[in-house]
Design a protein around this motif. Sequence first.
Motif, PDB file in Angstrom:
ATOM      1  N   ILE A 175       0.870  -1.175   0.000  1.00 21.41           N
ATOM      2  CA  ILE A 175       0.000   0.000   0.000  1.00 21.41           C
ATOM      3  C   ILE A 175       0.906   1.223   0.000  1.00 21.41           C
ATOM      4  O   ILE A 175       1.793   1.327   0.838  1.00 21.41           O
ATOM      5  N   PRO A 176       0.733   2.135  -0.945  1.00 18.42           N
ATOM      6  CA  PRO A 176       1.633   3.296  -0.994  1.00 18.42           C
ATOM      7  C   PRO A 176       1.632   4.070   0.325  1.00 18.42           C
ATOM      8  O   PRO A 176       0.570   4.299   0.918  1.00 18.42           O
ATOM      9  N   SER A 225     -10.161   4.045   1.251  1.00 23.08           N
ATOM     10  CA  SER A 225     -10.290   2.763   0.565  1.00 23.08           C
ATOM     11  C   SER A 225      -9.195   2.628  -0.483  1.00 23.08           C
ATOM     12  O   SER A 225      -8.860   3.590  -1.179  1.00 23.08           O
ATOM     13  N   PHE A 226      -8.655   1.430  -0.588  1.00 27.46           N
ATOM     14  CA  PHE A 226      -7.584   1.149  -1.535  1.00 27.46           C
ATOM     15  C   PHE A 226      -8.031   0.051  -2.491  1.00 27.46           C
ATOM     16  O   PHE A 226      -8.652  -0.942  -2.077  1.00 27.46           O
ATOM     17  N   LYS A 269      -4.620 -10.845   4.414  1.00 24.91           N
ATOM     18  CA  LYS A 269      -4.215 -10.262   5.694  1.00 24.91           C
ATOM     19  C   LYS A 269      -3.541  -8.914   5.452  1.00 24.91           C
ATOM     20  O   LYS A 269      -2.681  -8.790   4.580  1.00 24.91           O
ATOM     21  N   TYR A 270      -3.977  -7.912   6.210  1.00 26.51           N
ATOM     22  CA  TYR A 270      -3.309  -6.607   6.168  1.00 26.51           C
ATOM     23  C   TYR A 270      -2.165  -6.603   7.169  1.00 26.51           C
ATOM     24  O   TYR A 270      -2.320  -7.021   8.318  1.00 26.51           O
ATOM     25  N   GLN A 274      -4.001  21.082  12.315  1.00 21.62           N
ATOM     26  CA  GLN A 274      -4.987  20.194  11.740  1.00 21.62           C
ATOM     27  C   GLN A 274      -4.653  18.760  12.084  1.00 21.62           C
ATOM     28  O   GLN A 274      -3.491  18.404  12.317  1.00 21.62           O
ATOM     29  N   THR A 275      -5.696  17.938  12.089  1.00 24.09           N
ATOM     30  CA  THR A 275      -5.505  16.501  12.258  1.00 24.09           C
ATOM     31  C   THR A 275      -5.161  15.914  10.906  1.00 24.09           C
ATOM     32  O   THR A 275      -5.873  16.133   9.920  1.00 24.09           O
ATOM     33  N   THR A 276      -4.041  15.168  10.833  1.00 24.26           N
ATOM     34  CA  THR A 276      -3.639  14.531   9.586  1.00 24.26           C
ATOM     35  C   THR A 276      -3.742  13.017   9.723  1.00 24.26           C
ATOM     36  O   THR A 276      -3.740  12.476  10.835  1.00 24.26           O
ATOM     37  N   TYR A 277      -3.813  12.371   8.585  1.00 24.56           N
ATOM     38  CA  TYR A 277      -3.994  10.919   8.560  1.00 24.56           C
ATOM     39  C   TYR A 277      -2.928  10.307   7.656  1.00 24.56           C
ATOM     40  O   TYR A 277      -2.586  10.865   6.612  1.00 24.56           O
ATOM     41  N   SER A 278      -2.402   9.156   8.084  1.00 26.02           N
ATOM     42  CA  SER A 278      -1.360   8.480   7.317  1.00 26.02           C
ATOM     43  C   SER A 278      -1.730   7.016   7.123  1.00 26.02           C
ATOM     44  O   SER A 278      -2.451   6.419   7.934  1.00 26.02           O
ATOM     45  N   TYR A 279      -1.197   6.436   6.016  1.00 25.10           N
ATOM     46  CA  TYR A 279      -1.488   5.048   5.659  1.00 25.10           C
ATOM     47  C   TYR A 279      -0.217   4.389   5.130  1.00 25.10           C
ATOM     48  O   TYR A 279       0.600   5.030   4.466  1.00 25.10           O
TER      49      TYR A 279
END
Length: 756
Positions: free
Chosen positions: A34-35, A49-50, A69-70, A262-267
Amino acid sequence: MRKIIITIFCIMILSPVATFTAQAADTKSTSIAIPITTGLTGAPNSTKSFTLDLPSGVTSTSIKTGTLKYNGNNAVVGNISVLNGKILLTLRGNERTESFPVYGYKNIWENSFISNVGNSIWRYSDGRRWQINNYIPETRTQYTFNVNAGDSAVPSNFPPTTPVKTFSEPVNPNTATWFSASEEEVSFSSVLQSSIQIKHLDLQGGSGTISPLGDRYIVAYTVPTAFIMEEKVSDDFDKGPWVVGRLYHLKLPYYFKGKVKQTTYSYAGNVSFDYALQEGPSLTGLVVVNKPDPNPFKYANADVPVNLTLKGILSGYENSSNIAEWVFYAQEKESPSTLDTKKSFEKSKTSSQAFSKFKIPKMKVENSTDNYQQVYELRVTVRFSKPIETKEGKKDFLSEKLEATVEVYKGEPTVSFPPNIEEPPTPKGRPPVASIFANPIVKAGDELVANGSGSYDPDGDINGYYFASEGANFVSYSQKGDLATLWYPSERVGQNSIGLTVVDKDMMIDSAGTFVRVIEPIPEALLEIGGTKKQNRKVTLIDKSTSPKHYPIKTDKTKITISAVAGAGGSNAAIKYSGSLNGIYQKDVLFREPGLYKAIIYVENTLGYSATNEVTFEIVPDDPPIMYFSTPGRVYRDPQKGNKAIVTLDDLSYSPDGDIISRRVWEYRFDSDNDKSFADESWVVFSDANEHRLNLELSHVGRYEIRHTAYESFNQPTIDEFVTAADRRHADSSDQHIDEKIVEVVNLGPEGDWTW
């Protein structure tokens, strides 16, 4: 019309290309990364969603969905699924509160505010003196003084060159339109007031110096080197025809800069899964002898036309659009000059071509002391636009060789028929029609089926099927009797025939025959490389060799050798196993170094026939983890938390080849002398508990560098006696950009030169 149909089945195993390694002989495992995505803002990005493309060679139907499995630090929302040939999953983002720069412009992005700064210059009625205004920053007042003209004209048009000062009072920043660095509008209410600064650009219309002072800029420049604008003088100023007002001014562009929290999100991470190797594709070849009919054919003192139809059927393969062409070959055996080739470019899983140019000259039949047999060699080939994956590697085509035998007899046909079957002296009704086909090539000792099910009776039913073949061993018959299973001993190597006589209810008979070429019972040596073809993992050698059923392989004669391919990365010393490789059916082996290796298998059957096969395979490296972690960049000491700064760290590292990160070590070092260098500082471990998200508490103001090291454990079987703890891969964050690893601790308070 009766036709003899000769059928060959060619079965090939398709092996998809995976990102890495096989779990078992019929299963492989792989993973899709997943990038790494960081810094996403806004509620819609709190979950993401990916849609992941499958690796080359993997089909959605082959995926064992229970193994999906992730692997990573995000939480999975719902289930991981497979839809329309892609893997779908939704993750909850790792949250972090971060400061981002924002910019205040006049209405639109990069449209600066303009402040017209300048002083009034008025000429008196005598035409010679000028009144000049000058700003005094210390008292914030205007000071007026007179100077004489700098030329001798009356009236004078030029005041003397005089340095002056003026000021610019910027607009309130709440009148600006605020933007993020990505040019999206931001509410002014979210801008941290203590972070607002004014950023000026170069003066337009002249030169001067700009100095900030409290809530305004002080601009020092020289009259008259600036823009000139006519200006009306005040009513109480000197009266006269030579009175004139001018404004010598410059333009000062500026904009605002600030910060928002700000609230940031990472993946990050990957999805791993197992998938089954697919059976197929398979190519089936069919040869139909259209002429002469019947075959064998009674000589009639003339040339005998021969007409053959060759058909190819591709099974177990759905991507017909990948078919580039069908190619058909036919020739008289050992006579290349008679070769006839035909092609078809249809995108179809079946294709056929007729060959009608062949004939058996009557001269050959007349000069033959026995019945004359002409053998035809045929081949059907299907080529692919893109190679397909098989266990034997990538293939550009599938091909199958076939034969057809045509006999012209002068006395009796070569085919032997069952004896002692006589027709009644007074036939009743119509006779049956016999039809037989069998595999035209078979190894001695292998069983084949003679098929008479195509026979029929035009006016009733067939009551009996009688097969005969000289020297053959008949094993069994079907319940109806229309199928016979038989095999030939090694003494029958060469051309053989099978005859069939059928009898109907009126005791009328008909016969048909076909030809079978028996070849030597040479075994087929085949070695399958299973397990996990990866450094320091268990690789399983499986003997898949075959031999004719009645001449089986002698296991004690089987020998396997393994060696590294020279110059391809591996070494013989890296090959590890226990015991011997001889006389085994299955053996576990480990390779301590990646590279190309070859395995050679030798087999021998009970008749002494032998075969050898060589398999080249790659042992892929055990890759270290991909390292990345995120930091807030700058944090403030919080008086409510003991004047400590809380640094939230998120580990986005993952194993690219499906291993498990089982240990995480976090360290920092502090630039204690504030010399912008960490080289003279020592590392301090602050976590060794395999934490992928943690809070670091720091007390001192200054710059800190963070280092993260991840250690893997194997996620695939190994052979413990040949590996050590040092064989587990690890990596640290040394390759991550230094700016992404630095945290600056500052005191909470206002920043910048401008406050309102």
